[in-house]
Design a protein around this motif. Structure first.
Motif, mmCIF file in Angstrom:
data_model
loop_
_atom_site.group_PDB
_atom_site.id
_atom_site.type_symbol
_atom_site.label_atom_id
_atom_site.label_comp_id
_atom_site.label_asym_id
_atom_site.label_seq_id
_atom_site.Cartn_x
_atom_site.Cartn_y
_atom_site.Cartn_z
ATOM 1 N N MET A 31 2.324 -4.481 -4.140
ATOM 2 C CA MET A 31 1.329 -3.543 -4.641
ATOM 3 C C MET A 31 1.316 -2.300 -3.766
ATOM 4 O O MET A 31 0.942 -2.372 -2.606
ATOM 5 N N ARG A 32 1.775 -1.198 -4.355
ATOM 6 C CA ARG A 32 1.798 0.007 -3.535
ATOM 7 C C ARG A 32 1.259 1.227 -4.268
ATOM 8 O O ARG A 32 1.180 1.241 -5.485
ATOM 9 N N ILE A 33 0.870 2.223 -3.493
ATOM 10 C CA ILE A 33 0.395 3.473 -4.075
ATOM 11 C C ILE A 33 1.585 4.268 -4.602
ATOM 12 O O ILE A 33 2.728 4.023 -4.220
ATOM 13 N N LYS A 34 1.298 5.223 -5.476
ATOM 14 C CA LYS A 34 2.356 6.059 -6.016
ATOM 15 C C LYS A 34 2.735 7.138 -4.996
ATOM 16 O O LYS A 34 1.936 7.509 -4.141
ATOM 17 N N ARG A 35 3.924 7.688 -5.145
ATOM 18 C CA ARG A 35 4.306 8.814 -4.286
ATOM 19 C C ARG A 35 3.306 9.941 -4.479
ATOM 20 O O ARG A 35 2.932 10.641 -3.534
ATOM 21 N N GLU A 36 2.902 10.125 -5.719
ATOM 22 C CA GLU A 36 1.957 11.171 -6.067
ATOM 23 C C GLU A 36 0.686 11.098 -5.207
ATOM 24 O O GLU A 36 0.162 12.120 -4.777
ATOM 25 N N THR A 37 0.204 9.885 -4.982
ATOM 26 C CA THR A 37 -1.007 9.711 -4.180
ATOM 27 C C THR A 37 -0.745 10.063 -2.722
ATOM 28 O O THR A 37 -1.564 10.719 -2.068
ATOM 29 N N ASP A 38 0.403 9.631 -2.217
ATOM 30 C CA ASP A 38 0.777 9.994 -0.849
ATOM 31 C C ASP A 38 0.846 11.517 -0.735
ATOM 32 O O ASP A 38 0.311 12.109 0.212
ATOM 33 N N MET A 96 0.842 -1.202 0.000
ATOM 34 C CA MET A 96 0.000 0.000 0.000
ATOM 35 C C MET A 96 0.883 1.260 0.000
ATOM 36 O O MET A 96 1.160 1.780 -1.047
ATOM 37 N N ASN A 97 1.337 1.715 1.155
ATOM 38 C CA ASN A 97 2.251 2.852 1.188
ATOM 39 C C ASN A 97 3.566 2.364 1.780
ATOM 40 O O ASN A 97 3.568 1.437 2.582
ATOM 41 N N ILE A 98 4.671 2.999 1.381
ATOM 42 C CA ILE A 98 5.979 2.564 1.872
ATOM 43 C C ILE A 98 6.044 2.453 3.395
ATOM 44 O O ILE A 98 6.600 1.507 3.926
ATOM 45 N N CYS A 99 5.426 3.405 4.089
ATOM 46 C CA CYS A 99 5.514 3.451 5.545
ATOM 47 C C CYS A 99 4.701 2.353 6.217
ATOM 48 O O CYS A 99 4.889 2.073 7.394
ATOM 49 N N ALA A 100 3.776 1.738 5.471
ATOM 50 C CA ALA A 100 2.956 0.684 6.065
ATOM 51 C C ALA A 100 3.747 -0.617 6.165
ATOM 52 O O ALA A 100 3.414 -1.507 6.947
ATOM 53 N N MET A 101 4.812 -0.727 5.364
ATOM 54 C CA MET A 101 5.694 -1.890 5.410
ATOM 55 C C MET A 101 6.778 -1.693 6.452
ATOM 56 O O MET A 101 7.119 -2.590 7.197
ATOM 57 N N ASP A 102 7.349 -0.479 6.450
ATOM 58 C CA ASP A 102 8.495 -0.210 7.305
ATOM 59 C C ASP A 102 8.550 1.304 7.511
ATOM 60 O O ASP A 102 8.847 2.052 6.586
ATOM 61 N N ASP A 103 8.248 1.730 8.729
ATOM 62 C CA ASP A 103 8.108 3.175 8.933
ATOM 63 C C ASP A 103 9.444 3.923 8.794
ATOM 64 O O ASP A 103 9.451 5.151 8.687
ATOM 65 N N ARG A 104 10.537 3.188 8.714
ATOM 66 C CA ARG A 104 11.824 3.862 8.480
ATOM 67 C C ARG A 104 11.981 4.327 7.032
ATOM 68 O O ARG A 104 12.885 5.076 6.702
ATOM 69 N N LEU A 105 11.078 3.855 6.163
ATOM 70 C CA LEU A 105 11.170 4.256 4.760
ATOM 71 C C LEU A 105 10.646 5.669 4.524
ATOM 72 O O LEU A 105 10.791 6.212 3.432
ATOM 73 N N CYS A 106 10.007 6.278 5.512
ATOM 74 C CA CYS A 106 9.589 7.679 5.383
ATOM 75 C C CYS A 106 10.002 8.415 6.642
ATOM 76 O O CYS A 106 9.591 8.052 7.746
ATOM 77 N N SER A 107 10.787 9.474 6.445
ATOM 78 C CA SER A 107 11.328 10.199 7.595
ATOM 79 C C SER A 107 10.239 10.942 8.378
ATOM 80 O O SER A 107 10.465 11.361 9.507
#
Ligand code: SF4
Ligand code: SF4
Lengths: 132, 132
Positions: free
Chosen positions: B1-8, A87-98
């Motif tokens: 399966m992940r959302i785009k940065r644009e969506t975030d 789904m979103n990068i941070c939902a997998m590993d919150d270290r992926l978004c500062s």
DNA sequence: ATAATCAAGATTAAATTAGTCCTGTTTTGT
DNA sequence: ACAAAACAGGACTAATTTAATCTTGATTAT
């Protein structure tokens, strides 16, 4: 947001095996049955074997068979073998978004990810068994 | 399966506007507030405006404001403005796969797509309002 | 008028997806 | 033993998508 062709192919492949219980099917045979390029399918089957969904047999008369009952294999299993639900990068590993430690949106994505996984997990392959 | 940065980015942008009710915020100001490149954010805001989620004001002192109450904007609205939830190609349009009319998997993807959309639709932006 | 601000199309760079190629290993059957 | 039939796995390529920038033009408050 869409799944990869590879994931669609993986599911078609497992459905094909579900319909031939107890048989060992070669890449050649599956490839023709589900209309997926042979070499590409070979890579997919390697991933499915790595995830313990199918069992491979090498050598002449080799091929693949399901590793367990179709009722015990679900759509989430396939996704995790091919393209995890992030789904979103941070939902997998919150270290992926500062920003994650202070982000009000972050927990929403964690919830959404879990719910999407649940939707996939309740769909198993028993429904694709050949009729009696 | 992940959302785009644009969506975030789009969601961060809407959250930013939710927290400044009644104000008109410029791209410059939003860009600094949510740490998204200005020109890229401009494109995103165009899409959000096209979808009727924000209202734009051109010219000096121009900018953007929410088009409606945060409780009436949800995550699915944002996704549809930026990257529709398709799941599998055939779940959007069965003509995109020549096998769809005979495919036992096809209806599963149609269901899954609807359920994922529902999960996103129940999450609105009221939760991000500034505290009292 | 002019400065601030959005609109919109073209363009670019990086990343991902989709797929092929090649070489090697294992197993069956003669 | 040996040849043929199969899978294993890494390297490679092409197409597509994503992420972002550049450029030029239109609108509006002062
Ligand atoms: S939701 Fe918040 S934490 Fe997650 S990626 Fe977006 S900004 Fe980062
Ligand atoms: S699920 Fe069936 S109809 Fe849908 S894309 Fe895959 S093969 Fe085609």
């Amino acid at each position: 947001m869409r799944i990869k062709r590879e994931t669609d192919y993986a599911i078609r492949c497992v459905v094909h095996l579900v319909r031939r219980p107890g048989e060992v099917a070669s890449i050649e045979e599956i490839s023709k049955g589900i209309l997926v390029p042979k070499k590409f399918l070979a890579k997919i089957l390697q991933k499915l074997a790595g995830a313990g969904i199918v069992k491979s047999h090498r050598g002449a008369k080799g091929g693949f068979e399901l590793a367990r009952d179709p009722a015990l294999i679900n759509f989430l299993d396939i996704m995790e073998a091919i393209q995890p639900v992030e789904m979103n990068i941070c939902a997998m590993d919150d270290r992926l978004c500062s920003l994650s430690n202070a982000c009000a949106v972050h927990p929403v994505w964690v919830e959404v990810r879990e719910e999407v996984r649940a939707i996939l997990a309740i769909r198993n392959f028993a429904r694709f068994r050949a009729g009696p």
